[in-house]
Design a protein around this motif. Structure first.
Motif, PDB file in Angstrom:
ATOM      1  N   SER A   1     -38.359 -55.326   3.110  1.00 44.97           N
ATOM      2  CA  SER A   1     -39.953 -55.721   3.362  1.00 44.97           C
ATOM      3  C   SER A   1     -40.945 -55.359   4.415  1.00 44.97           C
ATOM      4  O   SER A   1     -42.111 -54.482   4.230  1.00 44.97           O
TER       5      SER A   1
ATOM      6  N   LYS B   1     -40.477 -51.261   5.087  1.00 44.76           N
ATOM      7  CA  LYS B   1     -41.275 -51.050   3.806  1.00 44.76           C
ATOM      8  C   LYS B   1     -42.493 -49.976   4.171  1.00 44.76           C
ATOM      9  O   LYS B   1     -43.277 -49.730   4.574  1.00 44.76           O
ATOM     10  N   ILE B   2     -43.509 -51.669   5.404  1.00 42.36           N
ATOM     11  CA  ILE B   2     -44.594 -51.573   5.406  1.00 42.36           C
ATOM     12  C   ILE B   2     -44.179 -50.876   6.923  1.00 42.36           C
ATOM     13  O   ILE B   2     -45.100 -50.175   6.825  1.00 42.36           O
TER      14      ILE B   2
ATOM     15  N   LEU C   1     -45.952 -51.399  -4.501  1.00 42.06           N
ATOM     16  CA  LEU C   1     -45.730 -52.340  -3.515  1.00 42.06           C
ATOM     17  C   LEU C   1     -46.150 -54.202  -4.400  1.00 42.06           C
ATOM     18  O   LEU C   1     -46.689 -54.099  -5.072  1.00 42.06           O
TER      19      LEU C   1
ATOM     20  N   GLU D   1     -45.863 -57.518  -0.295  1.00 43.89           N
ATOM     21  CA  GLU D   1     -45.808 -56.910   0.353  1.00 43.89           C
ATOM     22  C   GLU D   1     -47.021 -56.277   0.813  1.00 43.89           C
ATOM     23  O   GLU D   1     -47.476 -56.245   1.921  1.00 43.89           O
TER      24      GLU D   1
ATOM     25  N   LYS E   1     -49.151 -58.353   3.609  1.00 40.73           N
ATOM     26  CA  LYS E   1     -48.403 -58.236   4.795  1.00 40.73           C
ATOM     27  C   LYS E   1     -48.431 -56.816   5.568  1.00 40.73           C
ATOM     28  O   LYS E   1     -49.221 -56.461   6.234  1.00 40.73           O
TER      29      LYS E   1
END
Length: 133
Positions: free
Chosen positions: A32, A35-36, A55, A59, A62
């Motif tokens: 996660s 990805k961010i 997402l 996610e 976040k």
């Protein structure tokens, strides 16, 4: 030929907007926070990110939370995020079908708040204006 003339990547001369289209397969291989970070690093560079599968809600929350900590009036104005929900359900793999689970596919567009403006959004269309500045 000068160094400026030799550039072949991205938006080096300010004449275009770079789109980073990221497959669901690539995103599935990342944790996660990876990805961010991938998304925010690209948006920090002024690029528009298009996620094939979007997402999950945690996610996305976040991503917004991390974005808020990185906003700086002179450097980073935040993100614009729009998700286009898929109308058809995908049955996923064999195990998902066996367990009766269905997943909704969705497309997500993310970009710098000062370059991406959503003009219209409904169940079948996202219309956005992308500027160079």
């Amino acid at each position: 030929m000068s160094e400026a003339d030799d550039s072949s990547a991205g938006d080096a001369d300010g004449s275009g907007v770079q789109l980073d289209m990221i497959s669901g397969e690539r995103m599935d291989q990342l944790a996660s926070m990876e990805k961010i970070r991938l998304i925010l690093d690209s948006v920090h560079d002024g690029n528009i990110v298009i996620l094939e599968e979007g997402l999950d809600p945690e996610e996305e929350s976040k991503l917004i939370e991390v974005t808020m900590t990185e906003i700086s009036p002179d450097e980073f104005t935040g993100i614009e995020i729009e998700t286009y929900p898929g109308s058809s359900k995908s049955s996923g793999g064999f195990f998902d079908r066996l367990m009766g689970r269905e997943t909704e596919t969705k497309l997500t567009v993310i970009g710098p708040a000062n370059r991406l403006e959503t003009l219209h959004k409904d169940e079948t269309l996202i219309s956005a204006l992308v500027t160079r500045t």
